[in-house]
Scaffold this motif. Structure first.
Motif, PDB file in Angstrom:
ATOM      1  N   GLU A  39     -84.019  52.976  -3.552  1.00 38.74           N
ATOM      2  CA  GLU A  39     -84.812  52.842  -2.324  1.00 38.74           C
ATOM      3  C   GLU A  39     -85.689  51.598  -2.360  1.00 38.74           C
ATOM      4  O   GLU A  39     -86.827  51.597  -1.874  1.00 38.74           O
ATOM      5  CB  GLU A  39     -85.646  54.103  -2.090  1.00 38.74           C
ATOM      6  CG  GLU A  39     -84.796  55.354  -1.929  1.00 38.74           C
ATOM      7  CD  GLU A  39     -85.629  56.611  -1.763  1.00 38.74           C
ATOM      8  OE1 GLU A  39     -86.754  56.535  -1.211  1.00 38.74           O
ATOM      9  OE2 GLU A  39     -85.146  57.685  -2.190  1.00 38.74           O
ATOM     10  N   THR A  68     -80.923  47.130  -2.748  1.00 40.84           N
ATOM     11  CA  THR A  68     -81.384  48.502  -2.511  1.00 40.84           C
ATOM     12  C   THR A  68     -81.586  49.290  -3.797  1.00 40.84           C
ATOM     13  O   THR A  68     -82.231  50.328  -3.789  1.00 40.84           O
ATOM     14  CB  THR A  68     -80.388  49.248  -1.604  1.00 40.84           C
ATOM     15  OG1 THR A  68     -79.087  49.211  -2.211  1.00 40.84           O
ATOM     16  CG2 THR A  68     -80.321  48.601  -0.218  1.00 40.84           C
ATOM     17  N   SER A  74     -84.604  40.450  -1.597  1.00 44.06           N
ATOM     18  CA  SER A  74     -83.385  40.067  -0.888  1.00 44.06           C
ATOM     19  C   SER A  74     -82.687  38.950  -1.642  1.00 44.06           C
ATOM     20  O   SER A  74     -83.324  38.167  -2.345  1.00 44.06           O
ATOM     21  CB  SER A  74     -83.712  39.578   0.526  1.00 44.06           C
ATOM     22  OG  SER A  74     -84.291  40.608   1.283  1.00 44.06           O
ATOM     23  N   GLU A 108     -77.509  46.733  -6.758  1.00 41.51           N
ATOM     24  CA  GLU A 108     -76.874  47.481  -5.682  1.00 41.51           C
ATOM     25  C   GLU A 108     -77.321  46.912  -4.345  1.00 41.51           C
ATOM     26  O   GLU A 108     -78.514  46.734  -4.103  1.00 41.51           O
ATOM     27  CB  GLU A 108     -77.259  48.960  -5.771  1.00 41.51           C
ATOM     28  CG  GLU A 108     -76.861  49.600  -7.090  1.00 41.51           C
ATOM     29  CD  GLU A 108     -77.475  50.972  -7.309  1.00 41.51           C
ATOM     30  OE1 GLU A 108     -78.376  51.373  -6.524  1.00 41.51           O
ATOM     31  OE2 GLU A 108     -77.080  51.644  -8.272  1.00 41.51           O
ATOM     32  N   VAL A 109     -76.351  46.612  -3.507  1.00 40.87           N
ATOM     33  CA  VAL A 109     -76.605  46.167  -2.137  1.00 40.87           C
ATOM     34  C   VAL A 109     -75.817  47.138  -1.259  1.00 40.87           C
ATOM     35  O   VAL A 109     -74.632  46.923  -0.999  1.00 40.87           O
ATOM     36  CB  VAL A 109     -76.159  44.703  -1.910  1.00 40.87           C
ATOM     37  CG1 VAL A 109     -76.414  44.279  -0.476  1.00 40.87           C
ATOM     38  CG2 VAL A 109     -76.861  43.775  -2.891  1.00 40.87           C
ATOM     39  N   GLY A 110     -76.473  48.235  -0.878  1.00 45.40           N
ATOM     40  CA  GLY A 110     -75.754  49.295  -0.194  1.00 45.40           C
ATOM     41  C   GLY A 110     -74.725  49.892  -1.139  1.00 45.40           C
ATOM     42  O   GLY A 110     -75.044  50.272  -2.263  1.00 45.40           O
ATOM     43  N   ASP A 127     -87.365  48.101  -1.589  1.00 49.24           N
ATOM     44  CA  ASP A 127     -87.742  47.360  -0.391  1.00 49.24           C
ATOM     45  C   ASP A 127     -88.575  46.167  -0.856  1.00 49.24           C
ATOM     46  O   ASP A 127     -89.556  46.345  -1.589  1.00 49.24           O
ATOM     47  CB  ASP A 127     -88.562  48.244   0.550  1.00 49.24           C
ATOM     48  CG  ASP A 127     -88.944  47.524   1.823  1.00 49.24           C
ATOM     49  OD1 ASP A 127     -88.135  46.716   2.336  1.00 49.24           O
ATOM     50  OD2 ASP A 127     -90.063  47.754   2.307  1.00 49.24           O
ATOM     51  N   SER A 171     -80.375  42.832   1.411  1.00 46.64           N
ATOM     52  CA  SER A 171     -81.452  43.546   0.711  1.00 46.64           C
ATOM     53  C   SER A 171     -80.880  44.219  -0.524  1.00 46.64           C
ATOM     54  O   SER A 171     -79.858  44.908  -0.447  1.00 46.64           O
ATOM     55  CB  SER A 171     -82.068  44.610   1.606  1.00 46.64           C
ATOM     56  OG  SER A 171     -82.770  44.003   2.656  1.00 46.64           O
ATOM     57  N   GLY A 215     -90.338  51.143  -4.130  1.00 46.35           N
ATOM     58  CA  GLY A 215     -89.125  51.872  -4.436  1.00 46.35           C
ATOM     59  C   GLY A 215     -89.410  53.092  -5.269  1.00 46.35           C
ATOM     60  O   GLY A 215     -90.556  53.550  -5.363  1.00 46.35           O
TER      61      GLY A 215
END
Length: 153
Positions: A99, A115, A104, A127-129, A101, A113, A90
């Motif tokens: 960002e 994020t 999850s 934050e999840v989206g 990755d 995921s 990230g």
């Protein structure tokens, strides 16, 4: 009796006494865990597992953490199950990771995921989206242990 031998004997007795009082001493945090605190995050955002390596580009904020294997943990306080991949990537700046990755969480019967993560005062915001969830930072003061067996390759 020689004073040096007596000193070593007393020291040995103290070490044995301490090990029986605390059979599972807290492990020393890895440099990656310490680096989290440099950016304003609690160490408990990373599991208490072997960190094989990490890199942070202090100019771009890009980071990469390699764990000893995939890891499943239960996040406090709502007991959501989360998984960490062997590699987490990230971008990080003071108080914010983006960002992301490699992390999850299972919620509402589905894997999501994570994020981004923000440190906001006494809270951590996941934050999840476009959706966020806020929890007290103190819930992440200690690194959680991985549950079950995990690969080490």
């Amino acid at each position: 009796m020689n004073p040096q031998i007596l000193f070593l004997f007393v020291l040995l007795l103290n070490l044995i006494s301490i090990s029986f009082q605390n059979p599972n001493p807290k492990s020393t945090p890895s440099l990656a865990h310490v680096e989290l605190t440099n950016y304003g995050f609690p160490v408990g955002l990373l599991p208490a597992t072997t960190v094989l390596g990490y890199t942070v580009n202090h100019t771009t904020g890009e980071f990469n953490v390699r764990l000893g294997g995939a890891c499943k943990i239960t996040l406090p306080p709502d007991n959501y199950v989360a998984t960490y991949s062997k590699t987490i990537k990230g971008k990080i700046v003071k108080g914010h990771m983006a960002e992301l990755d490699g992390i999850s969480v299972r919620a509402f019967f589905k894997w999501w995921s994570i994020t981004g993560i923000r440190s906001s005062g006494d809270n951590i915001v996941f934050e999840v989206g476009m959706v966020t969830a806020k929890y007290p930072s103190k819930n992440f003061d200690e690194s959680p242990a991985c549950e079950g067996k995990h690969s080490s390759s």
